[in-house]
Motif scaffolding. Structure first.
Motif, PDB file in Angstrom:
ATOM      1  N   LYS A 107       6.688  10.678  -6.828  1.00  0.00           N
ATOM      2  CA  LYS A 107       8.025  11.064  -7.273  1.00  0.00           C
ATOM      3  C   LYS A 107       8.334  12.456  -6.741  1.00  0.00           C
ATOM      4  O   LYS A 107       7.643  13.410  -7.032  1.00  0.00           O
ATOM      5  CB  LYS A 107       8.076  11.044  -8.810  1.00  0.00           C
ATOM      6  N   GLU A 108       9.329  12.552  -5.898  1.00  0.00           N
ATOM      7  CA  GLU A 108       9.733  13.825  -5.295  1.00  0.00           C
ATOM      8  C   GLU A 108      11.041  14.285  -5.924  1.00  0.00           C
ATOM      9  O   GLU A 108      11.921  13.468  -6.213  1.00  0.00           O
ATOM     10  CB  GLU A 108       9.939  13.668  -3.784  1.00  0.00           C
ATOM     11  N   LYS A 109      11.179  15.589  -6.088  1.00  0.00           N
ATOM     12  CA  LYS A 109      12.417  16.157  -6.615  1.00  0.00           C
ATOM     13  C   LYS A 109      13.548  15.870  -5.630  1.00  0.00           C
ATOM     14  O   LYS A 109      13.408  16.067  -4.428  1.00  0.00           O
ATOM     15  CB  LYS A 109      12.254  17.662  -6.791  1.00  0.00           C
ATOM     16  N   LYS A 131       0.838  -1.201   0.000  1.00  0.00           N
ATOM     17  CA  LYS A 131       0.000   0.000   0.000  1.00  0.00           C
ATOM     18  C   LYS A 131       0.874   1.254   0.000  1.00  0.00           C
ATOM     19  O   LYS A 131       0.656   2.175  -0.791  1.00  0.00           O
ATOM     20  CB  LYS A 131      -0.926  -0.010   1.218  1.00  0.00           C
ATOM     21  N   ASP A 132       1.866   1.305   0.891  1.00  0.00           N
ATOM     22  CA  ASP A 132       2.752   2.472   0.984  1.00  0.00           C
ATOM     23  C   ASP A 132       3.482   2.734  -0.329  1.00  0.00           C
ATOM     24  O   ASP A 132       3.584   3.873  -0.785  1.00  0.00           O
ATOM     25  CB  ASP A 132       3.775   2.294   2.103  1.00  0.00           C
ATOM     26  N   VAL A 133       3.993   1.668  -0.947  1.00  0.00           N
ATOM     27  CA  VAL A 133       4.738   1.823  -2.200  1.00  0.00           C
ATOM     28  C   VAL A 133       3.813   2.309  -3.311  1.00  0.00           C
ATOM     29  O   VAL A 133       4.193   3.160  -4.119  1.00  0.00           O
ATOM     30  CB  VAL A 133       5.446   0.501  -2.587  1.00  0.00           C
ATOM     31  N   ASN A 160      16.384  -5.481  -5.056  1.00  0.00           N
ATOM     32  CA  ASN A 160      16.087  -6.911  -5.224  1.00  0.00           C
ATOM     33  C   ASN A 160      14.878  -7.127  -6.124  1.00  0.00           C
ATOM     34  O   ASN A 160      14.350  -8.231  -6.193  1.00  0.00           O
ATOM     35  CB  ASN A 160      15.826  -7.574  -3.862  1.00  0.00           C
ATOM     36  N   GLY A 161      14.406  -6.071  -6.766  1.00  0.00           N
ATOM     37  CA  GLY A 161      13.227  -6.160  -7.616  1.00  0.00           C
ATOM     38  C   GLY A 161      11.955  -5.937  -6.826  1.00  0.00           C
ATOM     39  O   GLY A 161      11.969  -5.836  -5.595  1.00  0.00           O
ATOM     40  N   LYS A 162      10.858  -5.860  -7.519  1.00  0.00           N
ATOM     41  CA  LYS A 162       9.554  -5.585  -6.886  1.00  0.00           C
ATOM     42  C   LYS A 162       9.070  -6.727  -5.993  1.00  0.00           C
ATOM     43  O   LYS A 162       8.147  -6.562  -5.227  1.00  0.00           O
ATOM     44  CB  LYS A 162       8.496  -5.288  -7.957  1.00  0.00           C
TER      45      LYS A 162
END
Length: 185
Positions: free
Chosen positions: A41-43, A34-36, A51-53
């Motif tokens: 996208k922040e500057k 959920k968090d991900v 390790n991949g998704k």
């Protein structure tokens, strides 16, 4: 009477079973998904799931501030999220050697929301924002690196010069010990 120790042990066993594919998915992993999904996208921030998704519980955050004492630097933080997340805070270690009052020379990070002020309502975005703010505005009142904190509190110009000197790379004496800083920027 409830025995908290045995309850924690059972929680740990359940989390291990879920991590190994047995049984159901660990609640920490569900919360991380959920968090991900809600990360924006922040500057000046890059997130690397190295390790991949398939492994959302271990990732790196690279922060490149464009303001403050550490502007122009690039700082990588290793984040390990426990299976007991969000009840327990992620473990964060700065992999970039940095002269900072709230980061010691071994990379331990002193950020209140990673310790006593952690609450399950906080998210990975909260942690990332906390790290960004720490790099933007160091806090001399809660130090891990006392030399950096004393310098920041007593002579901000000298602190700024020391940070910039560390950005040029090479050896520097900190707390009586020599460290080899990486070149920044």
């Amino acid at each position: 009477m409830i025995k908290l120790f045995s309850l924690k042990q059972e929680k740990g066993k359940a989390a291990a079973a879920a991590a190994s594919g047995e049984g159901k998915i660990a609640p920490g992993l569900i919360r991380m998904q959920k968090d991900v999904s809600e990360l924006k996208k922040e500057k000046g921030v890059e997130i690397d799931f190295y390790n991949g998704k398939a492994d959302l519980m271990n990732f790196k955050v690279k922060i490149s501030p464009d303001d403050g004492f550490h502007a122009g630097g690039h700082f990588t933080f290793d984040v390990k999220v426990p299976n007991t997340y969000p009840h327990d805070a992620p473990k964060v270690l700065c992999e970039t050697l940095v002269f900072h009052p709230n980061i010691d020379m071994e990379g331990h990070v002193c950020l209140n929301i990673l310790r006593e002020d952690w609450k399950p309502v906080l998210t990975i975005s909260s942690v990332i924002m906390g790290l960004q703010f720490l790099m933007l505005e160091p806090n001399a009142d809660d130090p891990l690196n006392k030399e950096a904190a004393n310098m920041l509190a007593g002579n901000r110009r000298q602190f700024a010069e020391t940070v910039k000197r560390s950005f040029r790379g090479g050896p520097m004496m900190i707390n009586g010990k020599q460290y080899d800083f990486p070149r920044q920027g």
